[in-house]
Motif scaffolding. Structure first.
Motif, PDB file in Angstrom:
ATOM      1  N   LEU A  25       4.746 126.202  78.403  1.00 22.94           N
ATOM      2  CA  LEU A  25       4.639 127.196  77.361  1.00 22.94           C
ATOM      3  C   LEU A  25       5.740 128.280  77.658  1.00 22.94           C
ATOM      4  O   LEU A  25       6.226 128.747  76.523  1.00 22.94           O
ATOM      5  CB  LEU A  25       3.428 127.547  77.363  1.00 22.94           C
ATOM      6  N   CYS A  26       5.893 128.812  78.687  1.00 28.93           N
ATOM      7  CA  CYS A  26       6.910 129.945  78.993  1.00 28.93           C
ATOM      8  C   CYS A  26       8.345 129.231  78.628  1.00 28.93           C
ATOM      9  O   CYS A  26       9.199 130.018  78.206  1.00 28.93           O
ATOM     10  CB  CYS A  26       6.793 130.452  80.598  1.00 28.93           C
ATOM     11  N   THR A  29       8.660 129.192  74.837  1.00 31.55           N
ATOM     12  CA  THR A  29       8.882 130.392  73.984  1.00 31.55           C
ATOM     13  C   THR A  29      10.067 130.720  73.525  1.00 31.55           C
ATOM     14  O   THR A  29      10.264 131.048  72.405  1.00 31.55           O
ATOM     15  CB  THR A  29       8.262 131.511  75.103  1.00 31.55           C
ATOM     16  N   LEU A  32      10.905 129.177  70.503  1.00 34.21           N
ATOM     17  CA  LEU A  32      10.163 129.531  69.114  1.00 34.21           C
ATOM     18  C   LEU A  32      10.487 130.820  68.750  1.00 34.21           C
ATOM     19  O   LEU A  32      10.233 130.836  67.359  1.00 34.21           O
ATOM     20  CB  LEU A  32       8.618 129.407  69.721  1.00 34.21           C
ATOM     21  N   PRO A  46       7.132 138.363  71.881  1.00 38.04           N
ATOM     22  CA  PRO A  46       7.204 136.992  72.596  1.00 38.04           C
ATOM     23  C   PRO A  46       6.164 137.189  73.621  1.00 38.04           C
ATOM     24  O   PRO A  46       5.393 135.983  74.081  1.00 38.04           O
ATOM     25  CB  PRO A  46       8.551 136.631  73.140  1.00 38.04           C
ATOM     26  N   PHE A  50       2.941 134.748  72.630  1.00 40.13           N
ATOM     27  CA  PHE A  50       3.152 133.476  73.285  1.00 40.13           C
ATOM     28  C   PHE A  50       2.964 133.378  74.621  1.00 40.13           C
ATOM     29  O   PHE A  50       1.998 132.365  75.063  1.00 40.13           O
ATOM     30  CB  PHE A  50       4.509 132.881  73.100  1.00 40.13           C
TER      31      PHE A  50
END
Length: 206
Positions: A25-26, A29, A32, A46, A50
């Motif tokens: 996920l990191c 980010t 995104l 962010p 996120f």
């Protein structure tokens, strides 16, 4: 030494998948949302929107292994209590959570964004609050999948309601408000304590 051994075994057998998902996920980010050359308020976006979701990924599954009956019976037969195992898992999950947030903040700093330690604290508060909510639901239901739902619903609620949520608004740093993070952290710690207490009570009645 026993505590370290329990942590090592649990990290290897129970938490690697969650940690890998949080790392992923990191890494996603920056793809995104922009993370470079942001002012202080913009840099919070962010982090809050996120990176703080890693709390759900890391903390919600704390009770998952023992939710399988055969593993619960095996752990219960050991001289180390399941409560201690849960506590150790919770503590190292929080450590991993804080470490990932710090590394992401350093990455943003290198990219020229104005990231501060108070924003690291605020992101950690978000993550612990969301993850502890998952723990609190997972403990009495004995179902980790159900535990994931309330924190994600609360996240969506924050997008819809915005600052109307007051001290429990997840994205307050974007508005320059950092005081709300104290309330989120306090509520998160409280929910962790309650969820650990609930597991102890439930195990005494099984």
């Amino acid at each position: 030494m026993e505590t370290l051994e329990i942590a090592k075994i649990n990290l290897r057998h129970n938490s690697l998948l969650s940690i890998a998902a949080a790392v992923m996920l990191c890494l996603l980010t920056p793809l995104l949302i922009g993370t470079a050359n942001l002012d202080r308020n913009s840099a919070a976006m962010p982090l809050e929107m996120f990176v703080s979701l890693i709390g759900i990924i890391l903390l919600t599954p704390v009770f998952q292994p023992e939710q399988k009956e055969e593993i619960h019976d095996l752990v219960s037969s050991k001289h180390c209590s399941t409560e201690k195992v849960y506590l150790i898992r919770t503590l190292y999950s929080v450590v991993v959570l804080v470490l990932l947030i710090c590394l992401f903040a350093v990455y943003m700093k290198i990219q020229g964004s104005d990231v501060t330690m108070i924003q690291v604290f605020g992101t950690a508060a978000n993550a612990i609050f969301l993850g502890s909510m998952g723990m609190l639901i997972s403990a009495p239901t004995g179902n980790t999948v159900i535990g994931y739902m309330p924190p994600f619903l609360y996240y969506v609620l924050n997008i819809g309601m915005g600052p109307k949520l007051g001290s429990f608004y997840l994205f307050s740093m974007v508005l320059g408000n950092y005081r709300a993070k104290i309330w989120l952290l306090a509520a998160g710690v409280l929910m962790i304590m309650v969820s650990l207490f609930l597991t102890r009570i439930l195990q005494q009645h099984t």
